[in-house]
Write a protein that holds these residues in place. Structure first.
Motif, PDB file in Angstrom:
ATOM      1  N   THR A  29       3.127   3.712   1.863  1.00 61.92           N
ATOM      2  CA  THR A  29       2.886   3.317   0.471  1.00 61.92           C
ATOM      3  C   THR A  29       2.542   4.463  -0.468  1.00 61.92           C
ATOM      4  OG1 THR A  29       0.528   2.916   0.952  1.00 61.92           O
ATOM      5  CG2 THR A  29       2.043   1.062   1.225  1.00 61.92           C
ATOM      6  N   ARG A  30       2.446   5.689   0.029  1.00 61.90           N
ATOM      7  CA  ARG A  30       2.008   6.793  -0.822  1.00 61.90           C
ATOM      8  C   ARG A  30       2.913   6.970  -2.041  1.00 61.90           C
ATOM      9  NH1 ARG A  30       3.680  11.992   2.983  1.00 61.90           N
ATOM     10  NH2 ARG A  30       5.936  11.808   2.699  1.00 61.90           N
ATOM     11  N   GLN A  31       2.316   7.415  -3.140  1.00 62.16           N
ATOM     12  CA  GLN A  31       3.047   7.544  -4.392  1.00 62.16           C
ATOM     13  C   GLN A  31       3.989   8.756  -4.385  1.00 62.16           C
ATOM     14  OE1 GLN A  31       2.882   5.198  -6.876  1.00 62.16           O
ATOM     15  NE2 GLN A  31       1.724   4.126  -5.290  1.00 62.16           N
ATOM     16  N   GLU A  32       3.536   9.864  -3.792  1.00 61.03           N
ATOM     17  CA  GLU A  32       4.381  11.059  -3.740  1.00 61.03           C
ATOM     18  C   GLU A  32       5.402  10.898  -2.607  1.00 61.03           C
ATOM     19  OE1 GLU A  32       1.101  11.188  -3.044  1.00 61.03           O
ATOM     20  OE2 GLU A  32       0.342  11.537  -5.077  1.00 61.03           O
ATOM     21  N   ASN A  33       6.646  11.115  -2.920  1.00 58.71           N
ATOM     22  CA  ASN A  33       7.714  10.967  -1.933  1.00 58.71           C
ATOM     23  C   ASN A  33       7.583   9.635  -1.193  1.00 58.71           C
ATOM     24  OD1 ASN A  33       9.935  11.588  -0.336  1.00 58.71           O
ATOM     25  ND2 ASN A  33       8.725  12.723   1.166  1.00 58.71           N
ATOM     26  N   PRO A  34       7.596   8.531  -1.920  1.00 58.30           N
ATOM     27  CA  PRO A  34       7.319   7.223  -1.316  1.00 58.30           C
ATOM     28  C   PRO A  34       8.341   6.815  -0.271  1.00 58.30           C
ATOM     29  CG  PRO A  34       8.222   6.962  -3.515  1.00 58.30           C
ATOM     30  CD  PRO A  34       7.964   8.424  -3.338  1.00 58.30           C
ATOM     31  N   ARG A  35       7.842   6.244   0.823  1.00 56.30           N
ATOM     32  CA  ARG A  35       8.722   5.722   1.872  1.00 56.30           C
ATOM     33  C   ARG A  35       9.190   4.309   1.527  1.00 56.30           C
ATOM     34  NH1 ARG A  35      10.145  10.128   4.876  1.00 56.30           N
ATOM     35  NH2 ARG A  35       8.309  11.410   5.258  1.00 56.30           N
ATOM     36  N   LEU A  36       8.352   3.566   0.778  1.00 58.40           N
ATOM     37  CA  LEU A  36       8.664   2.194   0.426  1.00 58.40           C
ATOM     38  C   LEU A  36       9.411   2.161  -0.896  1.00 58.40           C
ATOM     39  CD1 LEU A  36       8.268  -0.812   1.190  1.00 58.40           C
ATOM     40  CD2 LEU A  36       6.196  -0.773  -0.228  1.00 58.40           C
ATOM     41  N   ARG A  37      10.669   1.754  -0.853  1.00 57.88           N
ATOM     42  CA  ARG A  37      11.472   1.674  -2.057  1.00 57.88           C
ATOM     43  C   ARG A  37      11.255   0.326  -2.745  1.00 57.88           C
ATOM     44  NH1 ARG A  37      16.803   3.245   1.298  1.00 57.88           N
ATOM     45  NH2 ARG A  37      16.350   1.116   1.929  1.00 57.88           N
ATOM     46  N   SER A  38      11.542   0.295  -4.045  1.00 57.18           N
ATOM     47  CA  SER A  38      11.346  -0.927  -4.816  1.00 57.18           C
ATOM     48  C   SER A  38      12.184  -2.078  -4.274  1.00 57.18           C
ATOM     49  CB  SER A  38      11.701  -0.679  -6.289  1.00 57.18           C
ATOM     50  OG  SER A  38      11.560  -1.852  -7.047  1.00 57.18           O
ATOM     51  N   SER A  39      13.325  -1.773  -3.691  1.00 61.22           N
ATOM     52  CA  SER A  39      14.209  -2.817  -3.172  1.00 61.22           C
ATOM     53  C   SER A  39      13.880  -3.233  -1.745  1.00 61.22           C
ATOM     54  CB  SER A  39      15.670  -2.355  -3.229  1.00 61.22           C
ATOM     55  OG  SER A  39      15.861  -1.196  -2.420  1.00 61.22           O
ATOM     56  N   ASP A  40      12.969  -2.510  -1.074  1.00 58.58           N
ATOM     57  CA  ASP A  40      12.581  -2.853   0.290  1.00 58.58           C
ATOM     58  C   ASP A  40      11.724  -4.120   0.302  1.00 58.58           C
ATOM     59  OD1 ASP A  40      13.846  -0.600   1.263  1.00 58.58           O
ATOM     60  OD2 ASP A  40      12.016   0.602   1.367  1.00 58.58           O
ATOM     61  N   LEU A  92      -5.196  -4.831   5.320  1.00 61.90           N
ATOM     62  CA  LEU A  92      -5.064  -3.372   5.335  1.00 61.90           C
ATOM     63  C   LEU A  92      -3.906  -2.907   4.454  1.00 61.90           C
ATOM     64  CD1 LEU A  92      -5.695  -2.428   9.094  1.00 61.90           C
ATOM     65  CD2 LEU A  92      -7.275  -2.258   7.163  1.00 61.90           C
ATOM     66  N   LEU A  93      -2.757  -3.531   4.601  1.00 58.29           N
ATOM     67  CA  LEU A  93      -1.606  -3.126   3.798  1.00 58.29           C
ATOM     68  C   LEU A  93      -1.714  -3.674   2.375  1.00 58.29           C
ATOM     69  CD1 LEU A  93       1.037  -1.669   3.517  1.00 58.29           C
ATOM     70  CD2 LEU A  93       2.201  -3.609   4.595  1.00 58.29           C
ATOM     71  N   ASP A  94      -2.231  -4.875   2.228  1.00 51.57           N
ATOM     72  CA  ASP A  94      -2.414  -5.459   0.883  1.00 51.57           C
ATOM     73  C   ASP A  94      -3.215  -4.520  -0.006  1.00 51.57           C
ATOM     74  OD1 ASP A  94      -2.231  -7.442   3.051  1.00 51.57           O
ATOM     75  OD2 ASP A  94      -2.277  -8.941   1.458  1.00 51.57           O
ATOM     76  N   ASP A  95      -4.300  -3.966   0.556  1.00 58.12           N
ATOM     77  CA  ASP A  95      -5.173  -3.087  -0.238  1.00 58.12           C
ATOM     78  C   ASP A  95      -4.448  -1.826  -0.674  1.00 58.12           C
ATOM     79  OD1 ASP A  95      -7.281  -4.848  -0.154  1.00 58.12           O
ATOM     80  OD2 ASP A  95      -8.230  -3.921   1.589  1.00 58.12           O
ATOM     81  N   LEU A  96      -3.576  -1.303   0.172  1.00 52.69           N
ATOM     82  CA  LEU A  96      -2.820  -0.109  -0.192  1.00 52.69           C
ATOM     83  C   LEU A  96      -1.672  -0.419  -1.151  1.00 52.69           C
ATOM     84  CD1 LEU A  96      -2.760   1.698   3.264  1.00 52.69           C
ATOM     85  CD2 LEU A  96      -3.985   2.423   1.219  1.00 52.69           C
TER      86      LEU A  96
END
Length: 365
Positions: free
Chosen positions: A118-129, A139-143
Motif C-alpha cells: 500500500t505504500r505511496q511511493e512506487n505503489p504496488r497496489l494499482r487503482s484498478s487492482d 491490519l490492511l484496512d488501516d493501511l
C-alpha cells in the motif's frame, strides 16, 4: 486488453505481515493464551464448555482447535435450535474474536508486507487492482486509510467521499453510502467495467456493525465504525447494532446479508475480468465450497497467470491444490509460487521443479 489483477487474501497474509503475531485458523486460542494472557476459563467460559462438549477440545491445550470450524458448527446448531445457551456462546465467541484481533494489532510494530503493498511511493497496489480478503482483522484496512475515511464520514456525513480502495468500499457498498446518497441505483449494464479496483471483505469485519431490526428503515445497513470496542446504536430505531462476522464454510449465510451478497457478486465479476490472480496466504480449506466456486469464476475471463504466495508454495501438493481449479485454462509455467510477498515484489519465485504446471490437452477437456 484488460490488465485487471485480483488479490485473494487469507489468514496467512496477515500472519506474514505481522511476522507471526497474528494467528492462523488453528492458532487463535494459543495466541490468546501466550501473547495476550486471555483466560477462557473465566471471561469466556461458555466457549470453553461448548468446544469441549462439541469437539472434545481443551482449548488451552489442544493445538487442533480450529476457530472457523467451531464458529461454523455453532451457526448450524443455531439454525436448528435457537437456545439461550447457544446464543450466549455465539455472543462470547464474537467478543473473543474481536478482542484477540484488536489486541494483537497493538503488538504489530514493524512495517512489513501490507506496507509494501500500500505504500505511496512506487505503489504496488494499482487503482484498478481488486483485493478480496477472507480476513476479519483491520491490519490492511488501516493501511488503506480506514481511520481517515471513517473520520471524514463522521465529520461530513453528507459528503460523497472517495479515497482509494477503502473509500470506494464505504461510499459505494456500506451504510455510509446510504447516508451520503452514494447508494443511488446504477443503471443495468451489458459489459462489466473492470477499470475500477475494489476492497472486498467476503466474511465480514470486526469493525462492521448492522441494524438487525427488520422493521427499521436501516435494517441490514452495515456501518464500519472507528472504535469496534464500543457499543453503537442505530440512528433510526435506536437499537444496539450487531457485529457482522460470518464463518467461512457456511455458504448460505452470505445470502442473509445484502452487503455480503453484493460483495460476493462483485467479487465474482472482478474475477471474471482478471488477467492475473494473486492468492496470498490462503489455503482454500476443502470444506469451503463457496470460496472454490468464487475462484473458479476466473476461468471465464482472460486469466493468464496464477501467483501463489505462501511459505508452503514450493510444495507440489500446495501448487496442485490451486492449479487443479484452472486445469485446462492456464498454460505451462503460468502458476508461479513465491515464499513471501517481498519475493513476489522482487520477482524471486521459488526455484523448484514444483513450479511446473502441466495443462490438460484439448482432448481431455
Amino acid at each position: 486488453m484488460s490488465d485487471k489483477r485480483v488479490f485473494i487474501l487469507g489468514a496467512g497474509s496477515s500472519k506474514g505481515h505481522s511476522k507471526g503475531v497474528f494467528p492462523g485458523i488453528t492458532e487463535f486460542f494459543a495466541k490468546a493464551k501466550t501473547r495476550l494472557q486471555f483466560d477462557l476459563r473465566e471471561e469466556f467460559k461458555p466457549i470453553e464448555r461448548y468446544a469441549r462438549k462439541t469437539f472434545g477440545w481443551h482449548v488451552w491445550q489442544d493445538e487442533s482447535c480450529d476457530i472457523e470450524a467451531l464458529f461454523t458448527h455453532l451457526e448450524i446448531e443455531l439454525d436448528q435450535r435457537r437456545s439461550s445457551e447457544l446464543l450466549s456462546v455465539r455472543e462470547q465467541l464474537l467478543k473473543f474474536i474481536h478482542e484477540v484481533l484488536l489486541n494483537l494489532a497493538e503488538l504489530v510494530e514493524e512495517s512489513s508486507e501490507y506496507d509494501e503493498l500500500t505504500r505511496q511511493e512506487n505503489p504496488r497496489l494499482r487503482s484498478s487492482d481488486t483485493i478480496i480478503t477472507f480476513n476479519w482483522d483491520l491490519l490492511l484496512d488501516d493501511l488503506l486509510n480506514r481511520e481517515q475515511v471513517l473520520e471524514t464520514h463522521n465529520r461530513e456525513p453528507e459528503q460523497q467521499y472517495d479515497h482509494g480502495h477503502y473509500g470506494r468500499f464505504t461510499s459505494m457498498l456500506s451504510g455510509w453510502g446510504k447516508v451520503t446518497g452514494g447508494s443511488r441505483l446504477s443503471p443495468p449494464y451489458q459489459q462489466w467495467d473492470s477499470s475500477i479496483g475494489y476492497y472486498l471483505k467476503a466474511h465480514g469485519s470486526i469493525d462492521w456493525f448492522f441494524c438487525s431490526n427488520e422493521s427499521c428503515r436501516r435494517a441490514h445497513a452495515v456501518f464500519p465504525v472507528q472504535d469496534p470496542r464500543k457499543t453503537h446504536f442505530c440512528a433510526e430505531c435506536h437499537d444496539a447494532l450487531a457485529p457482522l462476522l460470518i464463518p467461512p464454510a457456511l455458504n448460505k449465510v452470505h445470502r442473509q446479508y445484502p452487503l455480503l451478497r453484493r460483495i460476493w457478486g462483485l467479487a465474482a465479476q472482478e474475477l471474471r475480468s482478471a488477467i492475473e490472480l494473486v492468492i496470498w496466504g490462503y489455503s482454500l480449506p476443502p470444506t469451503d465450497f463457496h470460496a472454490a466456486w468464487l475462484l473458479r469464476q476466473a476461468r471465464e475471463g482472460p486469466l493468464e497467470k496464477l501467483i501463489l504466495i505462501d511459505p508452503q508454495a514450493g510444495a507440489q501438493k500446495f501448487v496442485r491444490h490451486f492449479s487443479e481449479l484452472f486445469k485446462g485454462k492456464l498454460q505451462e509455467g503460468a502458476v508461479i509460487p513465491y515464499q513471501s510477498f517481498g519475493d513476489y515484489c522482487k520477482n524471486k519465485p521459488i526455484p523448484t521443479p514444483e513450479m511446473r504446471f502441466d495443462p490438460i490437452s484439448a482432448a481431455e477437456v
